[in-house]
Design a protein around this motif. Structure first.
Motif, short mmCIF file in Angstrom:
data_model
loop_
_atom_site.label_atom_id
_atom_site.label_comp_id
_atom_site.label_asym_id
_atom_site.label_seq_id
_atom_site.Cartn_x
_atom_site.Cartn_y
_atom_site.Cartn_z
N GLY A 175 -8.23 -6.76 -2.64
CA GLY A 175 -8.45 -6.66 -1.21
C GLY A 175 -7.41 -7.40 -0.38
O GLY A 175 -7.25 -7.11 0.80
N GLN A 176 -6.71 -8.37 -0.99
CA GLN A 176 -5.73 -9.13 -0.22
C GLN A 176 -4.31 -9.04 -0.75
O GLN A 176 -3.37 -9.41 -0.04
CB GLN A 176 -6.14 -10.61 -0.15
CG GLN A 176 -6.21 -11.32 -1.49
CD GLN A 176 -6.44 -12.81 -1.32
OE1 GLN A 176 -5.70 -13.49 -0.65
NE2 GLN A 176 -7.51 -13.30 -1.91
N CYS A 177 -4.13 -8.56 -2.00
CA CYS A 177 -2.78 -8.44 -2.58
C CYS A 177 -2.61 -7.05 -3.19
O CYS A 177 -3.07 -6.82 -4.31
CB CYS A 177 -2.56 -9.50 -3.67
SG CYS A 177 -2.20 -11.14 -3.05
N ASP A 178 -1.96 -6.15 -2.47
CA ASP A 178 -1.78 -4.80 -3.02
C ASP A 178 -0.58 -4.72 -3.96
O ASP A 178 -0.22 -3.64 -4.44
CB ASP A 178 -1.64 -3.78 -1.90
CG ASP A 178 -0.47 -4.09 -0.97
OD1 ASP A 178 0.26 -5.06 -1.23
OD2 ASP A 178 -0.31 -3.37 0.04
N THR A 179 0.05 -5.88 -4.25
CA THR A 179 1.21 -5.90 -5.13
C THR A 179 0.84 -6.14 -6.59
O THR A 179 1.66 -5.93 -7.49
CB THR A 179 2.18 -7.03 -4.71
OG1 THR A 179 1.49 -8.29 -4.76
CG2 THR A 179 2.71 -6.80 -3.31
#
Length: 276
Positions: A175-179
């Motif tokens: 939800g906070q790091c799409d990497t």
């Protein structure tokens, strides 16, 4: 800075310069209805939170030359609930990763859990007993990068299965790091976590222990999360879970890592109990 004698947990001028912009912006967005700017400086409020984190003292046992417990509680809970603690933590993590010549967000994370005893006053509804480790309390679940920096933290009752912890962590990280594309986990996590990761576009690898190994043998990259758990144990408020709400327990981890990262960014050190 106040004219009192400093504590080793205090932020120095360089550290405060890293944190101050977020606090100043928050303060500007939350003006007092009466126009009063407050009796205590924000730097001293942060120092009080860090002092308690490091020393593990009760609220009412905060030193008299720091702001009183009521004022510190007010800001600690406010910053916990509106995510200011997370904002400060994440900004420092991005800066530290970039200082190490890495992208702001990682592609690889390592997951692990740690069961800690809960204090007597912690509500039984938020605790449980870890059947494997025989620990009554809460389960602190960490996702860290290859530098050992916390990407996210989830706090559950100690009776929660590793699968529940892994799924909650993966959801939060995604939800906070799409990497993030890969996660390393221990043998306590099962195929259910790997399947959930696949749905999120994260390849979850269960790192198997060599059956021939005796005693503690560090596993490549997997040991990094154990190192982070060890660093957090220097912050005595985290040795046992004293918080009534799991959200407060999570905030304690963020503040501990804020202290760690601000020191790494400024080259400062803090004495440990091992220091002669």
């Amino acid at each position: 800075m106040s004219d009192r004698m400093p504590y080793s947990s205090d932020v120095c001028d360089e550290q405060w310069a890293l944190i101050e912009p977020v606090i100043t912006a928050w303060k500007a967005g939350h003006p007092s209805a009466s126009g009063h700017r407050g009796k205590y400086t924000m730097r001293e409020i942060v120092n009080a939170v860090l002092y308690q984190n490091r020393s593990g003292c009760q609220w009412d046992l905060l030193p008299h030359d720091l702001p009183p417990a009521g004022a510190v509680k007010y800001y600690f809970y406010k910053w916990r609930d509106d995510g200011t603690d997370q904002t400060i933590h994440d900004l420092l993590r991005w800066q530290l990763r970039e200082k190490k010549r890495r992208l702001a967000d990682p592609s690889l994370i390592i997951l692990d859990t740690q069961s800690v005893h809960a204090s007597v006053g912690v509500p039984a509804t938020t605790t449980g007993k870890d059947a494997a480790k025989k620990v009554p309390g809460r389960k602190r679940c960490l996702a860290v990068d290859v530098l050992g920096l916390v990407i996210d933290c989830v706090v559950l009752p100690a009776c929660a299965h590793e699968n529940a912890a892994g799924i909650a962590l993966l959801d939060s990280v995604a939800g906070q790091c799409d990497t993030v594309t890969k996660a390393l986990v221990g043998q306590g996590f099962k195929k259910k976590v790997a399947d959930h990761g696949k749905n999120l576009g994260i390849d979850v690898e269960i790192v198997e222990r060599n059956p021939a190994d005796k005693g503690f043998i560090p596993q490549a990259k997997r040991w990094i999360v154990e190192q982070t758990n060890g660093i957090l144990m220097f912050y005595r408020r985290l040795v046992r879970d004293y918080e009534h709400r799991p959200a407060s327990s999570r905030s304690r981890v963020l503040w501990a890592m804020t202290s760690v990262m601000s020191r790494r960014l400024t080259g400062r050190t803090i004495a440990s109990w091992r220091t002669a």
